[in-house]
Write an enzyme that holds these catalytic residues in place. Structure first.
Site, short mmCIF file in Angstrom:
data_model
loop_
_atom_site.label_atom_id
_atom_site.label_comp_id
_atom_site.label_asym_id
_atom_site.label_seq_id
_atom_site.Cartn_x
_atom_site.Cartn_y
_atom_site.Cartn_z
N THR A 90 -39.43 2.13 -28.29
CA THR A 90 -39.89 0.71 -28.34
C THR A 90 -39.29 -0.35 -28.94
O THR A 90 -38.05 0.05 -29.57
CB THR A 90 -41.56 0.96 -29.02
N VAL B 170 -36.13 5.56 -36.48
CA VAL B 170 -36.16 4.33 -37.01
C VAL B 170 -35.04 3.45 -36.22
O VAL B 170 -33.80 4.33 -36.19
CB VAL B 170 -36.19 4.11 -38.41
N LYS B 171 -35.29 2.33 -35.62
CA LYS B 171 -34.23 1.81 -34.96
C LYS B 171 -33.81 0.70 -35.81
O LYS B 171 -34.48 -0.06 -36.50
CB LYS B 171 -35.10 0.94 -33.41
N ILE B 172 -32.43 0.80 -35.93
CA ILE B 172 -31.93 -0.25 -36.80
C ILE B 172 -30.65 -0.87 -36.15
O ILE B 172 -29.95 -0.33 -35.15
CB ILE B 172 -31.08 0.48 -37.99
N ALA C 49 -39.03 3.34 -33.47
CA ALA C 49 -39.98 2.10 -33.81
C ALA C 49 -38.94 1.33 -34.58
O ALA C 49 -38.16 1.65 -35.33
CB ALA C 49 -41.26 2.54 -34.65
#
Ligand code: E4P
Length: 219
Positions: free
Chosen positions: A28, A84-86, A58
Site C-alpha cells: 500500500t 514498513v515502507k521507507i 505500510a
C-alpha cells in the site's frame, strides 16, 4: 519462485485476489489508502493482514530520519506481517540503517529509480527494494533495465534484499519482471486479472462444452 503481491489498499480487491490462491502479500502507499478511502492506516492495514497472512507494506509519512524511525516503531508493532515502507532518500537511508538493527526491522525501501539506490538500500539492510518500473517508463526511461541491473548487483554480492518490481502497468511488465528474475512483483488488481485472462481459453472451454453436449445429447 517469484512472489505475487497486490498493489492496492482496497479490502474488496485483496479479498478477491486472495481467493484465487496465488497471493503472497500486499503493498500500500498513501495514494492507494486515499483511493480506498482508508483514513485509519492501522485499522486498514490490520484488516489486510487478517486476509493475507503474508507481508503487508505500510508507508511512513515523515520526511526526516527521526520521524521515520518513530513511525516505523509503531507500524512494525502492529503485526509480524507488516513491513514498513521507507522512501529512498538520504534521510530514509539513515532511518533504514537504524530500523534494520531491530529484531523486527522489516523494511520495504520504496521509490527506487536507479540501481545505485537499490545497492544502497541493500547495504542499509532493507528486506525489499521496490523499483518503480512504470513511472520510469512514463518518463521515457527503461524501467525494466533497472530491475535487471539490480538483480545482477544483488547476485554479485549475495545480498539478501529482495528485488521487488513495482509500479507495474501491464502484462508485458509482468513477463519482463519474471524474465529479469525479480523476487516479487506487486501488481494492481486489473493487471492480476490480465495475467489469467486469454480469450482463447474462454473459446476453448465453450467449444469443449458444446462438443460434449453433442455426444451427451445422443445418450
Ligand atoms: C509500490 O509499492 C507502489 O505502491 C506502487 O507500485 C506505485 O505504483 P504507481 O506508479 O502505479 O503509483
Amino acid at each position: 519462485m517469484a512472489q505475487i503481491f497486490i498493489d492496492t489498499a482496497s479490502v474488496e480487491e485483496i479479498r478477491e485476489a486472495a481467493s484465487w490462491g496465488v497471493l503472497d502479500g500486499v503493498t500500500t502507499n498513501p495514494t492507494l489508502m486515499m483511493r480506498a478511502g482508508a483514513a485509519d492506516l492501522k485499522a486498514n492495514t490490520l484488516k489486510i493482514v487478517e486476509i493475507v497472512q503474508g507481508p503487508v507494506s505500510a508507508e511512513v509519512l515523515s520526511t526526516n530520519a527521526a520521524g521515520m524511525v518513530e513511525e516505523a516503531r509503531d507500524i512494525l508493532s502492529w503485526s509480524e506481517h507488516v513491513y514498513v515502507k521507507i522512501p529512498t532518500t538520504v534521510e530514509g537511508l539513515k532511518a533504514m540503517k537504524e530500523i534494520a538493527s531491530w529484531p523486527n526491522g522489516r523494511i520495504n525501501a520504496t521509490l527506487i529509480f536507479s540501481p545505485t539506490q537499490a545497492y544502497l538500500v541493500a547495504r542499509a539492510g532493507a528486506s525489499f527494494a521496490s523499483i518503480f518500473v512504470g513511472r520510469m517508463d512514463d518518463a521515457g526511461l527503461d524501467g525494466m533495465e533497472v530491475v535487471r541491473q539490480t538483480r545482477e548487483i544483488f547476485d554479485n554480492y549475495g545480498f539478501d534484499c529482495q528485488v521487488l518490481a513495482a509500479s507495474i502497468r501491464h502484462n508485458g511488465h509482468v513477463l519482463d519482471s519474471l524474465l529479469a528474475g525479480a523476487d516479487i512483483l506487486t501488481v494492481p488488481f486489473t493487471v492480476l486479472q490480465k495475467m489469467i485472462y486469454s480469450p482463447f481459453t474462454d473459446v476453448g472451454v465453450e467449444r469443449f462444452l458444446a462438443d460434449w453436449e453433442k455426444v451427451a445429447g445422443k445418450e
